[in-house]
Write a protein that holds these residues in place. Structure first.
Motif, PDB file in Angstrom:
ATOM      1  N   THR A  81       0.847  -1.185   0.000  1.00 18.53           N
ATOM      2  CA  THR A  81       0.000   0.000   0.000  1.00 18.53           C
ATOM      3  C   THR A  81       0.885   1.238   0.000  1.00 18.53           C
ATOM      4  O   THR A  81       1.891   1.286   0.714  1.00 18.53           O
ATOM      5  CB  THR A  81      -0.922   0.033   1.236  1.00 18.53           C
ATOM      6  OG1 THR A  81      -0.115  -0.051   2.416  1.00 18.53           O
ATOM      7  CG2 THR A  81      -1.904  -1.119   1.206  1.00 18.53           C
ATOM      8  N   TYR A  82       0.509   2.236  -0.788  1.00 15.76           N
ATOM      9  CA  TYR A  82       1.319   3.435  -0.966  1.00 15.76           C
ATOM     10  C   TYR A  82       0.534   4.669  -0.543  1.00 15.76           C
ATOM     11  O   TYR A  82      -0.655   4.785  -0.814  1.00 15.76           O
ATOM     12  CB  TYR A  82       1.771   3.564  -2.424  1.00 15.76           C
ATOM     13  CG  TYR A  82       2.749   2.469  -2.787  1.00 15.76           C
ATOM     14  CD1 TYR A  82       4.109   2.665  -2.639  1.00 15.76           C
ATOM     15  CD2 TYR A  82       2.296   1.221  -3.204  1.00 15.76           C
ATOM     16  CE1 TYR A  82       5.004   1.652  -2.918  1.00 15.76           C
ATOM     17  CE2 TYR A  82       3.191   0.204  -3.492  1.00 15.76           C
ATOM     18  CZ  TYR A  82       4.537   0.429  -3.343  1.00 15.76           C
ATOM     19  OH  TYR A  82       5.425  -0.578  -3.614  1.00 15.76           O
ATOM     20  N   THR A  83       1.254   5.575   0.110  1.00 14.88           N
ATOM     21  CA  THR A  83       0.675   6.833   0.567  1.00 14.88           C
ATOM     22  C   THR A  83       1.381   7.959  -0.162  1.00 14.88           C
ATOM     23  O   THR A  83       2.614   8.025  -0.162  1.00 14.88           O
ATOM     24  CB  THR A  83       0.884   7.004   2.091  1.00 14.88           C
ATOM     25  OG1 THR A  83       0.280   5.895   2.758  1.00 14.88           O
ATOM     26  CG2 THR A  83       0.290   8.304   2.583  1.00 14.88           C
ATOM     27  N   LYS A  84       0.614   8.850  -0.774  1.00 17.36           N
ATOM     28  CA  LYS A  84       1.222  10.007  -1.425  1.00 17.36           C
ATOM     29  C   LYS A  84       1.691  10.994  -0.351  1.00 17.36           C
ATOM     30  O   LYS A  84       0.989  11.248   0.628  1.00 17.36           O
ATOM     31  CB  LYS A  84       0.240  10.670  -2.383  1.00 17.36           C
ATOM     32  CG  LYS A  84      -0.034   9.795  -3.598  1.00 17.36           C
ATOM     33  CD  LYS A  84      -0.986  10.458  -4.554  1.00 17.36           C
ATOM     34  CE  LYS A  84      -1.261   9.529  -5.729  1.00 17.36           C
ATOM     35  NZ  LYS A  84      -2.272  10.090  -6.622  1.00 17.36           N
ATOM     36  N   TYR A  85       2.892  11.525  -0.553  1.00 12.77           N
ATOM     37  CA  TYR A  85       3.493  12.475   0.381  1.00 12.77           C
ATOM     38  C   TYR A  85       2.648  13.745   0.440  1.00 12.77           C
ATOM     39  O   TYR A  85       2.287  14.322  -0.590  1.00 12.77           O
ATOM     40  CB  TYR A  85       4.918  12.770  -0.080  1.00 12.77           C
ATOM     41  CG  TYR A  85       5.626  13.867   0.657  1.00 12.77           C
ATOM     42  CD1 TYR A  85       5.710  13.879   2.042  1.00 12.77           C
ATOM     43  CD2 TYR A  85       6.245  14.888  -0.045  1.00 12.77           C
ATOM     44  CE1 TYR A  85       6.381  14.891   2.713  1.00 12.77           C
ATOM     45  CE2 TYR A  85       6.928  15.894   0.610  1.00 12.77           C
ATOM     46  CZ  TYR A  85       6.982  15.892   1.986  1.00 12.77           C
ATOM     47  OH  TYR A  85       7.654  16.891   2.647  1.00 12.77           O
ATOM     48  N   ALA A  86       2.307  14.183   1.652  1.00 14.85           N
ATOM     49  CA  ALA A  86       1.454  15.357   1.848  1.00 14.85           C
ATOM     50  C   ALA A  86       2.094  16.638   1.336  1.00 14.85           C
ATOM     51  O   ALA A  86       1.399  17.606   1.028  1.00 14.85           O
ATOM     52  CB  ALA A  86       1.093  15.503   3.330  1.00 14.85           C
ATOM     53  N   GLY A  87       3.431  16.665   1.206  1.00 17.49           N
ATOM     54  CA  GLY A  87       4.140  17.856   0.741  1.00 17.49           C
ATOM     55  C   GLY A  87       4.331  17.914  -0.768  1.00 17.49           C
ATOM     56  O   GLY A  87       5.079  18.766  -1.254  1.00 17.49           O
ATOM     57  N   ASN A  88       3.666  17.019  -1.530  1.00 14.40           N
ATOM     58  CA  ASN A  88       3.795  17.053  -2.998  1.00 14.40           C
ATOM     59  C   ASN A  88       3.296  18.368  -3.559  1.00 14.40           C
ATOM     60  O   ASN A  88       2.379  18.957  -3.003  1.00 14.40           O
ATOM     61  CB  ASN A  88       2.992  15.896  -3.617  1.00 14.40           C
ATOM     62  CG  ASN A  88       3.714  14.581  -3.512  1.00 14.40           C
ATOM     63  OD1 ASN A  88       4.924  14.532  -3.397  1.00 14.40           O
ATOM     64  ND2 ASN A  88       2.949  13.499  -3.544  1.00 14.40           N
ATOM     65  N   PRO A  89       3.909  18.839  -4.629  1.00 11.64           N
ATOM     66  CA  PRO A  89       5.030  18.258  -5.354  1.00 11.64           C
ATOM     67  C   PRO A  89       6.364  18.586  -4.686  1.00 11.64           C
ATOM     68  O   PRO A  89       6.510  19.629  -4.053  1.00 11.64           O
ATOM     69  CB  PRO A  89       4.954  18.922  -6.729  1.00 11.64           C
ATOM     70  CG  PRO A  89       4.354  20.267  -6.459  1.00 11.64           C
ATOM     71  CD  PRO A  89       3.391  20.054  -5.307  1.00 11.64           C
ATOM     72  N   VAL A  90       7.338  17.680  -4.862  1.00 11.80           N
ATOM     73  CA  VAL A  90       8.674  17.930  -4.308  1.00 11.80           C
ATOM     74  C   VAL A  90       9.548  18.701  -5.293  1.00 11.80           C
ATOM     75  O   VAL A  90      10.584  19.231  -4.909  1.00 11.80           O
ATOM     76  CB  VAL A  90       9.377  16.625  -3.875  1.00 11.80           C
ATOM     77  CG1 VAL A  90       8.618  15.978  -2.720  1.00 11.80           C
ATOM     78  CG2 VAL A  90       9.545  15.657  -5.038  1.00 11.80           C
ATOM     79  N   LEU A  91       9.139  18.732  -6.551  1.00  9.37           N
ATOM     80  CA  LEU A  91       9.837  19.530  -7.560  1.00  9.37           C
ATOM     81  C   LEU A  91       8.775  20.143  -8.457  1.00  9.37           C
ATOM     82  O   LEU A  91       8.026  19.441  -9.129  1.00  9.37           O
ATOM     83  CB  LEU A  91      10.803  18.651  -8.370  1.00  9.37           C
ATOM     84  CG  LEU A  91      11.814  19.354  -9.245  1.00  9.37           C
ATOM     85  CD1 LEU A  91      12.689  20.327  -8.457  1.00  9.37           C
ATOM     86  CD2 LEU A  91      12.699  18.332  -9.936  1.00  9.37           C
ATOM     87  N   LYS A  92       8.698  21.456  -8.419  1.00 10.61           N
ATOM     88  CA  LYS A  92       7.677  22.159  -9.197  1.00 10.61           C
ATOM     89  C   LYS A  92       8.019  22.136 -10.683  1.00 10.61           C
ATOM     90  O   LYS A  92       9.090  21.716 -11.080  1.00 10.61           O
ATOM     91  CB  LYS A  92       7.538  23.593  -8.687  1.00 10.61           C
ATOM     92  CG  LYS A  92       7.044  23.652  -7.254  1.00 10.61           C
ATOM     93  CD  LYS A  92       6.738  25.058  -6.827  1.00 10.61           C
ATOM     94  CE  LYS A  92       6.384  25.136  -5.376  1.00 10.61           C
ATOM     95  NZ  LYS A  92       5.121  24.596  -5.013  1.00 10.61           N
ATOM     96  N   ASN A  93       7.099  22.603 -11.490  1.00 10.17           N
ATOM     97  CA  ASN A  93       7.275  22.625 -12.935  1.00 10.17           C
ATOM     98  C   ASN A  93       8.474  23.475 -13.330  1.00 10.17           C
ATOM     99  O   ASN A  93       8.656  24.577 -12.819  1.00 10.17           O
ATOM    100  CB  ASN A  93       6.011  23.177 -13.591  1.00 10.17           C
ATOM    101  CG  ASN A  93       6.117  23.207 -15.085  1.00 10.17           C
ATOM    102  OD1 ASN A  93       6.498  24.216 -15.660  1.00 10.17           O
ATOM    103  ND2 ASN A  93       5.792  22.100 -15.718  1.00 10.17           N
TER     104      ASN A  93
END
Length: 194
Positions: A81-93
């Motif tokens: 099971t995977y949880t998306k990091y709450a601080g996404n995105p870690v690298l912006k566009n």
């Protein structure tokens, strides 16, 4: 696309194997969200817990293909099971279509290294980033490839040629040499090294 045969609506499916020949599908690992659909990326094991998700956590680094494209993380302690990091995105566009992060741990410098495709000044580029923790990234190098106008399919680097995917020649490239951390230790390139 788990709901059709046409390209689009990208998800990450998940499968496991004991012998790399016979596979068992476990279902969807990543689904689209407000940041976009799930394009390609990398999976790493964070043995030393640099990201703070737990020692040995599996960390997925992927492109969220929204408007704009960004780079994000998801993690798992059980590999199921995977949880998306709450601080996404870690690298912006960074540019139109920046995507396909390839990540590995470089032990001599105690840093994570990311190669990321993008475009810059009318050319395909491969940016190289460093991170101590998979969350905070610093650009350390840029390799310039072919001209976007002629859709040159090759990105020439000091260690060879990274051929771009035939179906999407202007988007994704293959190949990241992890034996040597070329952004720091290879000061020359067949293309332009900035």
């Amino acid at each position: 696309n788990p709901f059709g045969v046409k390209w689009g609506n990208m998800h990450w499916n998940h499968a496991v194997s004991k012998d790399l020949v016979h596979w068992t599908e476990l279902g969807l690992a990543l689904k689209p969200d407000d940041l976009g659909t799930m394009y390609s990326g990398s999976a790493v094991t964070d043995v030393d817990n640099t990201a703070g998700f737990g020692a040995g956590a599996q960390v997925l680094i992927y492109t969220a293909a929204g408007k704009p494209f960004t780079q994000c993380l998801a993690y798992s302690q059980d590999g199921r099971t995977y949880t998306k990091y709450a601080g996404n995105p870690v690298l912006k566009n960074l540019s139109d279509g920046n995507r396909d992060p390839r990540v590995f741990w470089h032990a001599p410098t105690k840093a994570w290294v990311m190669a990321l495709y993008g475009t810059e000044n009318g050319h395909h580029v491969m940016w190289i980033f460093n991170s101590p923790n998979l969350k905070d990234w610093t650009k350390v190098s840029t390799y310039v490839g072919g001209d976007l106008k002629v859709k040159d399919r090759y990105l020439r680097t000091g260690l060879g040629i990274a051929m771009q995917h035939e179906m999407y020649p202007y988007r994704s490239f293959w190949g990241l040499w992890r034996e040597e951390y070329f952004a720091r230790y290879v000061p020359w390139a067949y293309g332009t090294h900035l």
